[in-house]
Design an enzyme around this catalytic site. Structure first.
Site, PDB file in Angstrom:
ATOM      1  N   HIS A 181      71.655   3.418  37.995  1.00  0.00           N
ATOM      2  CA  HIS A 181      70.519   3.218  37.098  1.00  0.00           C
ATOM      3  C   HIS A 181      69.501   2.322  37.798  1.00  0.00           C
ATOM      4  O   HIS A 181      69.684   1.964  38.976  1.00  0.00           O
ATOM      5  CB  HIS A 181      70.983   2.626  35.761  1.00  0.00           C
ATOM      6  CG  HIS A 181      71.883   1.433  35.914  1.00  0.00           C
ATOM      7  ND1 HIS A 181      71.438   0.235  36.420  1.00  0.00           N
ATOM      8  CD2 HIS A 181      73.206   1.266  35.674  1.00  0.00           C
ATOM      9  CE1 HIS A 181      72.432  -0.628  36.450  1.00  0.00           C
ATOM     10  NE2 HIS A 181      73.528  -0.028  36.019  1.00  0.00           N
ATOM     11  N   HIS A 226      70.635  -0.558  39.882  1.00  0.00           N
ATOM     12  CA  HIS A 226      71.083  -0.234  41.245  1.00  0.00           C
ATOM     13  C   HIS A 226      69.884  -0.010  42.171  1.00  0.00           C
ATOM     14  O   HIS A 226      69.941  -0.352  43.352  1.00  0.00           O
ATOM     15  CB  HIS A 226      71.971   1.016  41.236  1.00  0.00           C
ATOM     16  CG  HIS A 226      73.278   0.829  40.524  1.00  0.00           C
ATOM     17  ND1 HIS A 226      73.562   1.419  39.316  1.00  0.00           N
ATOM     18  CD2 HIS A 226      74.374   0.092  40.849  1.00  0.00           C
ATOM     19  CE1 HIS A 226      74.775   1.068  38.933  1.00  0.00           C
ATOM     20  NE2 HIS A 226      75.290   0.265  39.840  1.00  0.00           N
ATOM     21  N   SER A 232      75.990   0.427  33.714  1.00  0.00           N
ATOM     22  CA  SER A 232      76.414   1.825  33.534  1.00  0.00           C
ATOM     23  C   SER A 232      77.054   2.000  32.164  1.00  0.00           C
ATOM     24  O   SER A 232      76.981   3.063  31.555  1.00  0.00           O
ATOM     25  CB  SER A 232      77.418   2.213  34.614  1.00  0.00           C
ATOM     26  OG  SER A 232      76.886   1.934  35.875  1.00  0.00           O
TER      27      SER A 232
END
Ligand code: PAF
Length: 282
Positions: free
Chosen positions: A37, A40, A189
């Site tokens: 996402h 990251h 996540s």
């Protein structure tokens, strides 16, 4: 668009990394469990600032899960993850299978010290030994010059820093600030597994930490009233089930009775079967 190489064995990763270093370039590792996402993306962009080549590892590490249901429910959108890495210009993805990472006969693990005893370590027995073992294996395969880890997992960052120093692993550890949604929820996540109702309630996590910061800034030094201010926010949120709320020393990760310089507060809160963690400087 640049092509991202997808590597699946430790040998292939080592060969890739040796090749990069032979060209006189620095390698950065961004270790992930996938379901990538925007948080990251920020790790990758920080990695790019510290190295010439970036490798993202994607591996849902069974050793660090204390519950099979959590491991099974963890999202694994590997094609989307590789496509995202390609869009970000990541040079290589290392996505080993469980049997490549832990072949038959595997039995050697890395045991962290006291830093791993409190908070996440106390709530999830064996979790940090799973993290230190897999990160050591990633460091051994990739041999990165630098590795980037997010401050959302603050205790993990501290444990990995300590391990890297204690075992002379020779990797520079870079901390990436937590990326948040516009309402303050830390990106994770696991957020993708929240129902709409749970997602709405999950904003209570950053709000609880805000309440702790407000209490500390108002002059409160004692951890009890600071955690109580944070817990009051969660207690007003019917879907939130807090597991811990701890004022801690960032060097030792041990709980503090009173706020000292650099002190932080960390929490783990359940929404249904989804467990979220977050932390803030006080
Ligand atoms: O933070 C994570 O995603 C994991 O704990 C890590 C560092 C990739 C090890 O599996």
């Amino acid at each position: 668009m640049p092509v991202t190489q997808v590597l699946t064995s430790p040998g292939d990763v080592r060969a890739w990394s040796d090749g990069v270093r032979c060209d006189g370039e620095r390698v950065a590792l961004v270790a992930t469990m996938g379901a990538l996402h925007v948080g990251h993306d920020s790790l990758v962009s920080l990695a790019n600032e510290h190295a010439d080549r970036v490798l993202v590892s994607i591996f849902v590490n069974p050793l660090q899960f204390d519950r099979d249901t959590d491991f099974d429910a963890y999202l694994r959108p590997i094609d989307d993850d590789v496509a995202r890495c390609e869009r970000l210009g990541v040079d290589a993805v290392y996505a080993p299978t469980a049997s490549a990472m832990y072949p038959a006969g595997f039995e050697t693990t890395v045991t962290p010290g006291a830093l791993a005893d409190s908070m996440e370590g106390a709530a999830r027995p064996g979790h940090f030994a799973g993290v230190t073992t897999v990160v050591t294996k990633l460091f051994a395969a990739v041999r990165p010059d630098v590795a980037v880890f997010g401050e959302k997992d603050f205790q993990q960052l501290a444990v990995i820093r300590r391990m890297t120093a204690d075992l002379d692993l020779g990797v520079e550890i870079v901390a990436a600030p937590t990326v948040r949604e516009s309402d303050g929820l830390a990106l994770s996540s696991r957020n993708q597994r929240l129902s709409d109702e749970q997602r709405f309630a999950a904003v209570s996590v950053p709000r609880a930490l805000d309440a702790a910061v407000v209490a500390a800034r108002a002059g409160e030094r004692s951890s009890g009233p600071i955690t109580a201010a944070a817990m009051a926010v969660l207690e007003r949120t019917p879907l939130a089930r807090p597991e811990y709320m701890t004022v801690f020393d960032p060097e030792t990760c041990q709980p503090l009775d009173a706020v000292a310089a650099g002190a932080r507060i960390a929490t783990a809160v359940w929404f249904g079967d989804v467990r979220l963690i977050d932390n803030r400087a006080l």
